[in-house]
Motif scaffolding. Sequence first.
Motif, PDB file in Angstrom:
ATOM      1  N   ASP A   1       0.806  -1.231  -0.005  1.00 13.75           N
ATOM      2  CA  ASP A   1      -0.020   0.012   0.191  1.00 13.75           C
ATOM      3  C   ASP A   1       0.910   1.259  -0.008  1.00 13.75           C
ATOM      4  OD1 ASP A   1      -2.029   1.726   0.177  1.00 13.75           O
ATOM      5  OD2 ASP A   1      -2.663   1.243   2.291  1.00 13.75           O
ATOM      6  N   PRO A   2       1.619   1.477  -1.099  1.00 13.73           N
ATOM      7  CA  PRO A   2       2.555   2.479  -1.252  1.00 13.73           C
ATOM      8  C   PRO A   2       2.051   3.980  -1.277  1.00 13.73           C
ATOM      9  CG  PRO A   2       2.485   1.449  -3.361  1.00 13.73           C
ATOM     10  CD  PRO A   2       1.388   0.929  -2.202  1.00 13.73           C
ATOM     11  N   MET A   3       2.787   4.877  -0.758  1.00 12.58           N
ATOM     12  CA  MET A   3       2.475   6.357  -0.809  1.00 12.58           C
ATOM     13  C   MET A   3       1.599   6.721  -2.204  1.00 12.58           C
ATOM     14  SD  MET A   3       2.370   9.032   1.396  1.00 12.58           S
ATOM     15  CE  MET A   3       3.492   8.924   2.442  1.00 12.58           C
ATOM     16  N   TYR A   4       0.632   7.292  -2.344  1.00 10.20           N
ATOM     17  CA  TYR A   4      -0.093   7.586  -3.279  1.00 10.20           C
ATOM     18  C   TYR A   4       0.311   9.146  -3.616  1.00 10.20           C
ATOM     19  CZ  TYR A   4      -3.250   7.592  -7.477  1.00 10.20           C
ATOM     20  OH  TYR A   4      -3.759   7.857  -8.540  1.00 10.20           O
ATOM     21  N   PRO A   5       0.510   9.570  -4.942  1.00 10.21           N
ATOM     22  CA  PRO A   5       0.902  11.106  -5.001  1.00 10.21           C
ATOM     23  C   PRO A   5      -0.378  11.851  -4.573  1.00 10.21           C
ATOM     24  CG  PRO A   5       1.276   9.856  -7.018  1.00 10.21           C
ATOM     25  CD  PRO A   5       0.573   8.763  -6.090  1.00 10.21           C
ATOM     26  N   GLN A   6       0.121  12.810  -3.901  1.00  9.62           N
ATOM     27  CA  GLN A   6      -0.971  13.798  -3.136  1.00  9.62           C
ATOM     28  C   GLN A   6      -1.437  14.911  -4.219  1.00  9.62           C
ATOM     29  OE1 GLN A   6       0.147  15.643   0.508  1.00  9.62           O
ATOM     30  NE2 GLN A   6      -1.610  16.914   0.512  1.00  9.62           N
ATOM     31  N   LYS A   7      -2.636  15.075  -4.473  1.00 14.11           N
ATOM     32  CA  LYS A   7      -3.150  16.065  -5.335  1.00 14.11           C
ATOM     33  C   LYS A   7      -3.075  17.284  -4.809  1.00 14.11           C
ATOM     34  CE  LYS A   7      -7.172  13.271  -7.359  1.00 14.11           C
ATOM     35  NZ  LYS A   7      -8.455  13.166  -7.353  1.00 14.11           N
ATOM     36  N   GLN A   8      -2.447  18.239  -5.646  1.00 13.11           N
ATOM     37  CA  GLN A   8      -1.866  19.555  -5.124  1.00 13.11           C
ATOM     38  C   GLN A   8      -3.149  20.560  -4.580  1.00 13.11           C
ATOM     39  OE1 GLN A   8       0.120  21.454  -8.075  1.00 13.11           O
ATOM     40  NE2 GLN A   8       1.851  20.024  -8.119  1.00 13.11           N
ATOM     41  N   LYS A   9      -4.210  20.271  -5.098  1.00 15.16           N
ATOM     42  CA  LYS A   9      -5.307  21.179  -4.422  1.00 15.16           C
ATOM     43  C   LYS A   9      -6.350  20.276  -3.983  1.00 15.16           C
ATOM     44  CE  LYS A   9      -4.573  24.708  -7.983  1.00 15.16           C
ATOM     45  NZ  LYS A   9      -5.466  25.393  -9.203  1.00 15.16           N
ATOM     46  N   SER A  10      -5.853  19.218  -3.324  1.00 15.24           N
ATOM     47  CA  SER A  10      -6.936  18.353  -2.566  1.00 15.24           C
ATOM     48  C   SER A  10      -7.304  18.694  -1.320  1.00 15.24           C
ATOM     49  CB  SER A  10      -6.309  16.880  -2.028  1.00 15.24           C
ATOM     50  OG  SER A  10      -6.993  16.290  -1.389  1.00 15.24           O
ATOM     51  N   ALA A  11      -8.970  19.042  -1.331  1.00 10.16           N
ATOM     52  CA  ALA A  11      -9.402  20.000  -0.273  1.00 10.16           C
ATOM     53  C   ALA A  11      -9.489  19.357   1.193  1.00 10.16           C
ATOM     54  CB  ALA A  11     -10.913  20.281  -0.467  1.00 10.16           C
ATOM     55  N   ALA A  12      -9.424  18.104   1.494  1.00  9.97           N
ATOM     56  CA  ALA A  12      -9.579  17.181   2.452  1.00  9.97           C
ATOM     57  C   ALA A  12      -8.713  16.092   2.595  1.00  9.97           C
ATOM     58  CB  ALA A  12     -11.009  17.013   2.593  1.00  9.97           C
ATOM     59  N   VAL A  13      -7.334  16.456   2.809  1.00 11.37           N
ATOM     60  CA  VAL A  13      -6.394  15.151   2.956  1.00 11.37           C
ATOM     61  C   VAL A  13      -6.573  15.048   4.191  1.00 11.37           C
ATOM     62  CG1 VAL A  13      -3.969  14.770   2.460  1.00 11.37           C
ATOM     63  CG2 VAL A  13      -5.019  16.098   0.947  1.00 11.37           C
ATOM     64  N   LYS A  14      -6.592  13.609   4.482  1.00  5.79           N
ATOM     65  CA  LYS A  14      -6.628  13.490   5.923  1.00  5.79           C
ATOM     66  C   LYS A  14      -5.401  14.011   6.717  1.00  5.79           C
ATOM     67  CE  LYS A  14      -9.850   9.441   5.912  1.00  5.79           C
ATOM     68  NZ  LYS A  14      -9.929   7.937   6.162  1.00  5.79           N
ATOM     69  N   LYS A  15      -5.617  14.059   8.090  1.00  2.00           N
ATOM     70  CA  LYS A  15      -4.534  14.646   8.989  1.00  2.00           C
ATOM     71  C   LYS A  15      -3.243  13.602   8.987  1.00  2.00           C
ATOM     72  CE  LYS A  15      -5.027  17.050  12.803  1.00  2.00           C
ATOM     73  NZ  LYS A  15      -6.350  17.282  12.232  1.00  2.00           N
ATOM     74  N   GLU A  16      -3.677  12.562   8.966  1.00  7.31           N
ATOM     75  CA  GLU A  16      -2.491  11.626   9.067  1.00  7.31           C
ATOM     76  C   GLU A  16      -1.892  11.369   7.587  1.00  7.31           C
ATOM     77  OE1 GLU A  16      -5.099   7.417   8.201  1.00  7.31           O
ATOM     78  OE2 GLU A  16      -5.336   8.530  10.116  1.00  7.31           O
ATOM     79  N   MET A  17      -2.326  11.658   6.844  1.00  7.16           N
ATOM     80  CA  MET A  17      -1.818  11.475   5.525  1.00  7.16           C
ATOM     81  C   MET A  17      -0.939  12.819   5.025  1.00  7.16           C
ATOM     82  SD  MET A  17      -2.184   8.726   4.031  1.00  7.16           S
ATOM     83  CE  MET A  17      -1.093   8.851   2.807  1.00  7.16           C
TER      84      MET A  17
END
Length: 253
Positions: free
Chosen positions: A174-190
């Motif tokens: 379950d590798p790190m997935y690229p974070q969207k630059q404008k993601s509005a609600a990335v979970k705190k842990e991520m």
Amino acid sequence: MTQPLVLTGQIANMANLHIFLRNLFTTEKLQYQPQPPAQGLYLLYEDNGLALAKAGHKGVVRVDFVQGTARHRRLFGGGELLARAIQAKSQPVVWDATGGLGRDAFVMASLGLEIVVFEHNPYVHALLADGLQRALADEQTAQIAQRISLHYGSIVLLEKEQKQIPLPDVVYLDPMYPQKQKSAAVKKEMAYFHDLLGTADAHNDQALLLAAQKFARKRVVVKRPANGVVLAEKTPAFQYLGKTTRFDGYLPL
């Protein structure tokens, strides 16, 4: 190179800290201070466990197999698609090669499977070790936690001929997935994990998948977002599709 963190919290006797945490003072130049730092990530030691926190931000991230999501899954079920993907009914030995917060490892152990968890980041490894220690001390989770073996390091650096760890039927990723630059609600842990570990690395993904295929005796299972790209641009041999999550399967090399 792992960024150095500080450990904070009211600790009466440093000698009472578990060995996995004491080791960080030597291996990672971990420093202790009673109060949180002015900025950045830090480790917080509390009565209810070790946690990853961030200066100026509310909330912490800790590994908890006793309460929360893990408790709900333990009491009410879940993980059916994952169980199918790893062929849990055949009782495989599973290597979880991307430990993280250990949630999927705990789900697989709840299915009665022997799970070997690898985590290469020293601080995440400490969080996992702390969570497992507390799970082993709780009568509701001890039996499940006993089926999880935690190792510090990466399977990419593991020798094929090693004899200390039972070889897996299934390697789970379950590798790190690229974070969207404008993601509005990335979970705190991520968000915290992205700060600590950095973003996904295509070269690392390739090496990880190759190592997984080298060690697996039956299959490699990769967790991805339902609409996400495949890992390392490699087409899977089979897939298990859910509403928000997909499991891609690869055959051993």
